[in-house]
Write an enzyme that holds these catalytic residues in place. Sequence first.
Site, PDB file in Angstrom:
ATOM      1  N   LYS A   1       8.292  -0.822  -1.893  1.00 16.59           N
ATOM      2  CA  LYS A   1       8.302  -0.722  -0.679  1.00 16.59           C
ATOM      3  C   LYS A   1       8.572   0.074   0.509  1.00 16.59           C
ATOM      4  CE  LYS A   1       4.557   0.928   2.143  1.00 16.59           C
ATOM      5  NZ  LYS A   1       3.827   1.678   2.248  1.00 16.59           N
TER       6      LYS A   1
ATOM      7  N   LEU B   1       9.874  17.909  -0.893  1.00 11.24           N
ATOM      8  CA  LEU B   1      11.233  18.946  -0.796  1.00 11.24           C
ATOM      9  C   LEU B   1      11.115  20.266   0.288  1.00 11.24           C
ATOM     10  CD1 LEU B   1      12.828  19.112  -3.985  1.00 11.24           C
ATOM     11  CD2 LEU B   1      13.368  17.508  -2.659  1.00 11.24           C
ATOM     12  N   LYS B   2       9.596  19.664   1.327  1.00 12.09           N
ATOM     13  CA  LYS B   2       9.393  20.805   2.087  1.00 12.09           C
ATOM     14  C   LYS B   2      10.400  20.744   3.428  1.00 12.09           C
ATOM     15  CE  LYS B   2       6.327  24.133   3.368  1.00 12.09           C
ATOM     16  NZ  LYS B   2       6.700  24.828   4.171  1.00 12.09           N
ATOM     17  N   ALA B   3      10.823  22.024   3.541  1.00 16.47           N
ATOM     18  CA  ALA B   3      12.219  21.477   5.001  1.00 16.47           C
ATOM     19  C   ALA B   3      10.828  21.782   6.612  1.00 16.47           C
ATOM     20  CB  ALA B   3      12.843  22.530   4.364  1.00 16.47           C
ATOM     21  N   GLY B   4      11.704  22.283   7.245  1.00 15.29           N
ATOM     22  CA  GLY B   4      10.882  21.562   8.437  1.00 15.29           C
ATOM     23  C   GLY B   4      11.516  20.909   9.650  1.00 15.29           C
TER      24      GLY B   4
ATOM     25  N   CYS C   1       4.850   4.719   9.283  1.00 12.41           N
ATOM     26  CA  CYS C   1       5.805   4.764   8.368  1.00 12.41           C
ATOM     27  C   CYS C   1       7.336   5.109   8.374  1.00 12.41           C
ATOM     28  CB  CYS C   1       5.339   4.552   7.040  1.00 12.41           C
ATOM     29  SG  CYS C   1       3.615   4.397   7.609  1.00 12.41           S
TER      30      CYS C   1
ATOM     31  N   GLU D   1       0.807  -1.180   0.121  1.00 13.40           N
ATOM     32  CA  GLU D   1      -0.048   0.051  -0.405  1.00 13.40           C
ATOM     33  C   GLU D   1       0.695   0.886  -0.106  1.00 13.40           C
ATOM     34  OE1 GLU D   1      -0.069   1.817   2.997  1.00 13.40           O
ATOM     35  OE2 GLU D   1       1.190   1.182   3.756  1.00 13.40           O
ATOM     36  N   PHE D   2       0.145   2.566  -0.433  1.00  7.09           N
ATOM     37  CA  PHE D   2       0.862   3.510  -0.638  1.00  7.09           C
ATOM     38  C   PHE D   2      -0.095   4.877  -0.280  1.00  7.09           C
ATOM     39  CE2 PHE D   2       2.510   0.811  -4.164  1.00  7.09           C
ATOM     40  CZ  PHE D   2       3.806   1.041  -4.120  1.00  7.09           C
TER      41      PHE D   2
ATOM     42  N   GLY E   1       7.373  12.048  10.831  1.00  5.15           N
ATOM     43  CA  GLY E   1       7.710  11.341  12.097  1.00  5.15           C
ATOM     44  C   GLY E   1       6.971  10.163  11.274  1.00  5.15           C
TER      45      GLY E   1
HETATM   46  C1  UDX Z   1       4.346   7.944   4.383  1.00  4.19           C
HETATM   47  C2  UDX Z   1       4.171   7.368   2.118  1.00  4.19           C
HETATM   48  O1  UDX Z   1       4.056   8.574   2.190  1.00  4.19           O
HETATM   49  C3  UDX Z   1       3.059   6.375   2.466  1.00  4.19           C
HETATM   50  O2  UDX Z   1       3.201   6.296   0.759  1.00  4.19           O
HETATM   51  C4  UDX Z   1       3.330   5.318   2.962  1.00  4.19           C
HETATM   52  O3  UDX Z   1       2.643   4.452   2.760  1.00  4.19           O
HETATM   53  C5  UDX Z   1       3.687   5.758   4.714  1.00  4.19           C
HETATM   54  O4  UDX Z   1       4.017   6.679   5.102  1.00  4.19           O
HETATM   55  P1  UDX Z   1       2.834   9.276   5.959  1.00  4.19           P
HETATM   56  O5  UDX Z   1       3.308   8.696   7.171  1.00  4.19           O
HETATM   57  O6  UDX Z   1       1.091   8.811   6.383  1.00  4.19           O
HETATM   58  O7  UDX Z   1       2.928   8.370   4.197  1.00  4.19           O
HETATM   59  O8  UDX Z   1       2.901  10.612   5.381  1.00  4.19           O
HETATM   60  P2  UDX Z   1       3.393  11.464   4.490  1.00  4.19           P
HETATM   61  O9  UDX Z   1       1.902  12.500   4.014  1.00  4.19           O
HETATM   62  O10 UDX Z   1       4.487  10.603   3.687  1.00  4.19           O
HETATM   63  O11 UDX Z   1       4.691  12.710   5.113  1.00  4.19           O
HETATM   64  C6  UDX Z   1       5.897  11.553   6.854  1.00  4.19           C
HETATM   65  C7  UDX Z   1       6.232  12.944   7.367  1.00  4.19           C
HETATM   66  O12 UDX Z   1       7.011  13.721   6.360  1.00  4.19           O
HETATM   67  C8  UDX Z   1       6.011  13.785   7.862  1.00  4.19           C
HETATM   68  O13 UDX Z   1       5.714  13.702   9.321  1.00  4.19           O
HETATM   69  C9  UDX Z   1       5.637  14.901   7.209  1.00  4.19           C
HETATM   70  O14 UDX Z   1       5.360  16.147   7.906  1.00  4.19           O
HETATM   71  C10 UDX Z   1       7.157  15.202   6.733  1.00  4.19           C
HETATM   72  N1  UDX Z   1       7.138  15.528   5.458  1.00  4.19           N
HETATM   73  C11 UDX Z   1       6.599  15.508   4.252  1.00  4.19           C
HETATM   74  C12 UDX Z   1       8.444  16.588   5.353  1.00  4.19           C
HETATM   75  O15 UDX Z   1       9.246  17.390   6.399  1.00  4.19           O
HETATM   76  N2  UDX Z   1       8.575  17.339   4.308  1.00  4.19           N
HETATM   77  C13 UDX Z   1       8.154  16.950   2.735  1.00  4.19           C
HETATM   78  O16 UDX Z   1       8.083  17.933   2.019  1.00  4.19           O
HETATM   79  C14 UDX Z   1       7.212  15.915   3.153  1.00  4.19           C
END
Ligand code: UDX
Length: 433
Positions: free
Chosen positions: A206, A252-255, A262, A153-154, A259
Amino acid sequence: MEMGKNIAVIGSGYVGLTTGTCLADLGNKVICVDNNEEKIAGLKNCKIPIFEPGLELLIKRNSLEKRLEFSTDIADATKKSDLVFLCVGTPPKENGETDLSAIENVTREIAKASNGYKIIVQKSTVPVNTAVGLKGIMKQYIKTEFDTAVNPEFLKEGSAVYDFMNPDRIVIGTESEKAYAELAEMYKPLNAPILHTDINSAELIKHLSNAMLAQKISTINLIAMLCEKTNADIETVAKGVGMDKRIGPDFLKAGIGYGGFCFPKDLDALIYILKKNGLDSGLFEKVRDINYDIRNHFARKISERFDKEGGLEGKIIGILGLAFKPNTDDIRLAPSTDIINKLKSKKAKIKAYDPKAMENSRKILEMEYCDNLYSAAENCDALLILTEWQEFKDMDLTRIRGSMKKPLIFDGRNIYNKERMKNLGFEYYCIGR
Ligand code: UDX
């Protein structure tokens, strides 16, 4: 319309519940199973154990139309189904290795209960070569014909229903043409590209997808720290880099970093597998390290700012956002928890607000919880943005400034325009800008 299939989904967590519900909505007859009786009793009354946009509505609709049922009985659900999806948890052990005991136990139960040809579909994220092992378990206990498939799953939390219905691709790993045809037919209504692979490659697709996404985030966060030292702007850098089609603009969003359950878990598992196979896992270890560096960097920025005023002791810090990302109530491995604990260890007084995650947070973090964002900001020495919820982007900043002790904001998700914050009279800190 083609006849729907009879499906059992074993494990009704984020993945199982979303998968089962969406498959029912596509016209299949689905039984979602879980060993948590309270959860199943709740679901039978349309009480949803998680917050996931759109899910409740679909559960209600499909339960009402009798395509979706809930049960604690794996054997019964197996008997009534042709396809059995494995969606149970695969948590990490202390050393990063994946704990496969739940998925192995469930597989044994399915095999024993099997009363005809079944396709066992592994959806849980597992290390490469797991499905091969499960097939061995099946063979040991099953008396009927069966095939196995790996169908990762994604789904992203917060948009899981949308992601299920609008996938970039569907990966079906199986050696059996019959199993492939069944699954491809089941997914046909989604109109998405399907990649048919062997089972081992499907498992690795995956793990590597998540590891590469985490790598993108850590790369941009490392360069965000460099931007601060060299007076460059990470948003501009990310934009320029992301315009290269080979790199792409997403993730590519910094922060303050990633967490959730996954990325951290899958990265640890991939590191473990690489090492086990005698390969260098350093690349992904660095990705993990940087994800902690950026949190520490942010916390340090706050405490250094307060050094001028005798430290953080007794200072009131308002927190906006606890969830690891917006649109979820999930706080597992959220950067917010680490940052709050760091501030608490320096004796700061914390007041927090999150639109959905406070109930979960109360179980692990003791601090003052506020009813809304404005009361979290009231009388604070500083306000921290830790999750980019839309309501924080839209908040009345003039009102916030008026109610704070000092107009000081640390934005861990870069949600405001720097110039605007300056014009509004805030002392404003963000990441890499
Ligand atoms: C992720 C995968 O995207 C998904 O395909 C997989 O099945 C499960 O793991 P998820 O953990 O629910 O999904 O959230 P996601 O939107 O991918 O974000 C993960 C973390 O990365 C978040 O804490 C988010 O704040 C952070 N993030 C994401 C960033 O800091 N910068 C970004 O540019 C994108």
